[in-house]
Design a protein around this motif. Sequence first.
Motif, PDB file in Angstrom:
ATOM      1  N   THR A  87     -25.390   8.850   1.702  1.00  0.00           N
ATOM      2  CA  THR A  87     -26.485   8.679   2.659  1.00  0.00           C
ATOM      3  C   THR A  87     -26.226   9.518   3.908  1.00  0.00           C
ATOM      4  O   THR A  87     -26.920   9.374   4.910  1.00  0.00           O
ATOM      5  CB  THR A  87     -26.656   7.206   3.068  1.00  0.00           C
ATOM      6  N   SER A  90     -29.331  11.750   5.020  1.00  0.00           N
ATOM      7  CA  SER A  90     -30.450  10.973   5.569  1.00  0.00           C
ATOM      8  C   SER A  90     -30.046  10.236   6.833  1.00  0.00           C
ATOM      9  O   SER A  90     -30.834  10.144   7.786  1.00  0.00           O
ATOM     10  CB  SER A  90     -30.993  10.007   4.520  1.00  0.00           C
ATOM     11  N   ASP A  91     -28.825   9.711   6.885  1.00  0.00           N
ATOM     12  CA  ASP A  91     -28.359   9.054   8.106  1.00  0.00           C
ATOM     13  C   ASP A  91     -28.302  10.045   9.261  1.00  0.00           C
ATOM     14  O   ASP A  91     -28.686   9.731  10.391  1.00  0.00           O
ATOM     15  CB  ASP A  91     -26.977   8.430   7.892  1.00  0.00           C
ATOM     16  N   LYS A  94     -31.863  10.929  10.525  1.00  0.00           N
ATOM     17  CA  LYS A  94     -32.427   9.858  11.356  1.00  0.00           C
ATOM     18  C   LYS A  94     -31.833   9.901  12.764  1.00  0.00           C
ATOM     19  O   LYS A  94     -32.557   9.767  13.760  1.00  0.00           O
ATOM     20  CB  LYS A  94     -32.173   8.495  10.727  1.00  0.00           C
ATOM     21  N   LEU A  97     -33.340  12.878  14.620  1.00  0.00           N
ATOM     22  CA  LEU A  97     -34.725  12.618  15.025  1.00  0.00           C
ATOM     23  C   LEU A  97     -34.797  11.640  16.188  1.00  0.00           C
ATOM     24  O   LEU A  97     -35.570  11.828  17.133  1.00  0.00           O
ATOM     25  CB  LEU A  97     -35.522  12.096  13.835  1.00  0.00           C
ATOM     26  N   ASP A  98     -33.987  10.581  16.120  1.00  0.00           N
ATOM     27  CA  ASP A  98     -33.964   9.610  17.219  1.00  0.00           C
ATOM     28  C   ASP A  98     -33.547  10.293  18.520  1.00  0.00           C
ATOM     29  O   ASP A  98     -34.127  10.040  19.585  1.00  0.00           O
ATOM     30  CB  ASP A  98     -32.999   8.467  16.905  1.00  0.00           C
ATOM     31  N   ARG A 136     -34.788  10.091   0.782  1.00  0.00           N
ATOM     32  CA  ARG A 136     -34.646   9.283   1.987  1.00  0.00           C
ATOM     33  C   ARG A 136     -34.856  10.137   3.239  1.00  0.00           C
ATOM     34  O   ARG A 136     -35.442   9.682   4.224  1.00  0.00           O
ATOM     35  CB  ARG A 136     -33.269   8.607   2.014  1.00  0.00           C
ATOM     36  N   MET A 137     -34.377  11.391   3.202  1.00  0.00           N
ATOM     37  CA  MET A 137     -34.612  12.306   4.315  1.00  0.00           C
ATOM     38  C   MET A 137     -36.102  12.512   4.534  1.00  0.00           C
ATOM     39  O   MET A 137     -36.600  12.445   5.672  1.00  0.00           O
ATOM     40  CB  MET A 137     -33.948  13.659   4.039  1.00  0.00           C
ATOM     41  N   THR A 140     -37.857   9.488   5.911  1.00  0.00           N
ATOM     42  CA  THR A 140     -37.540   9.352   7.334  1.00  0.00           C
ATOM     43  C   THR A 140     -38.384  10.310   8.157  1.00  0.00           C
ATOM     44  O   THR A 140     -38.986   9.932   9.175  1.00  0.00           O
ATOM     45  CB  THR A 140     -36.039   9.620   7.572  1.00  0.00           C
ATOM     46  N   SER A 143     -41.941   9.201   8.618  1.00  0.00           N
ATOM     47  CA  SER A 143     -42.142   7.901   9.241  1.00  0.00           C
ATOM     48  C   SER A 143     -43.061   8.008  10.454  1.00  0.00           C
ATOM     49  O   SER A 143     -42.960   8.967  11.242  1.00  0.00           O
ATOM     50  CB  SER A 143     -40.794   7.319   9.680  1.00  0.00           C
ATOM     51  N   LYS A 145     -42.800   6.651  13.088  1.00  0.00           N
ATOM     52  CA  LYS A 145     -41.950   6.670  14.280  1.00  0.00           C
ATOM     53  C   LYS A 145     -41.794   8.081  14.841  1.00  0.00           C
ATOM     54  O   LYS A 145     -41.604   8.258  16.051  1.00  0.00           O
ATOM     55  CB  LYS A 145     -40.576   6.081  13.929  1.00  0.00           C
ATOM     56  N   TYR A 146     -41.876   9.070  13.950  1.00  0.00           N
ATOM     57  CA  TYR A 146     -41.630  10.451  14.372  1.00  0.00           C
ATOM     58  C   TYR A 146     -42.886  11.321  14.305  1.00  0.00           C
ATOM     59  O   TYR A 146     -42.792  12.541  14.289  1.00  0.00           O
ATOM     60  CB  TYR A 146     -40.526  11.066  13.505  1.00  0.00           C
TER      61      TYR A 146
END
Length: 212
Positions: A87, A90-91, A94, A97-98, A136-137, A140, A143, A145-146
């Motif tokens: 992961t 993808s981790d 995220k 992006l955050d 998963r990427m 994300t 999402s 959120k982004y």
Amino acid sequence: MSKVIEKVVIFGGTGQTGLCCIEQALKKGFKVTALVRDLSRLPDEVAPKINVINGNSTIKEDVAKALEGQDAVIVTLGTRNDLNFTTVMSDSLKLILDTMCETGVKTISACMSSFLFMDPERVPPRFAEINADHKRMLETLQSPKYESLDWIAVLPPHIADEPSSNNQFKVNHGSSPGRQIPKSDLGQFMVECLSQPEHYHQLCGLAYPTLQ
């Protein structure tokens, strides 16, 4: 209307695609930063030309330092030849992006795989775990959120060690136009798409049609 990009940070800059992105960004006159976990993997001829930050894409402080003052982000994270469950990609995405949302950096191109255009059951089993993390990427990136970010999902097929097609490669939104893409062409698109709004919020497949 094209966006002006002058400074770009690359995550995954020591891999095949990442090095091509560095080369293409330098050709365009960008100031390039690379977050590098293992400095020994950065070629001696490349290191003096860029701003190198020794760090890890899974550590927030390192990511924040790399993003400081940047106009755009390129993500070419990979696992080299390790095809086991992970992961990390993808981790890392995220976290990137955050941190972009927190620091005001708006534009990102992220490299995944054209396998994401296929039904999962058609993906060769040995690539299943890597493809799952690429999925998963993508989830994300997509999402809500982004949604304020200008993101481009770049989904290349086989990355070929072939000469550049000299801008003859094709780009599709939502599908792959072929089976191979020269590595320099992929690097070129990863850089150039950052300032091309027609590719924002798109899944971009690209290939050199004569390389089948």
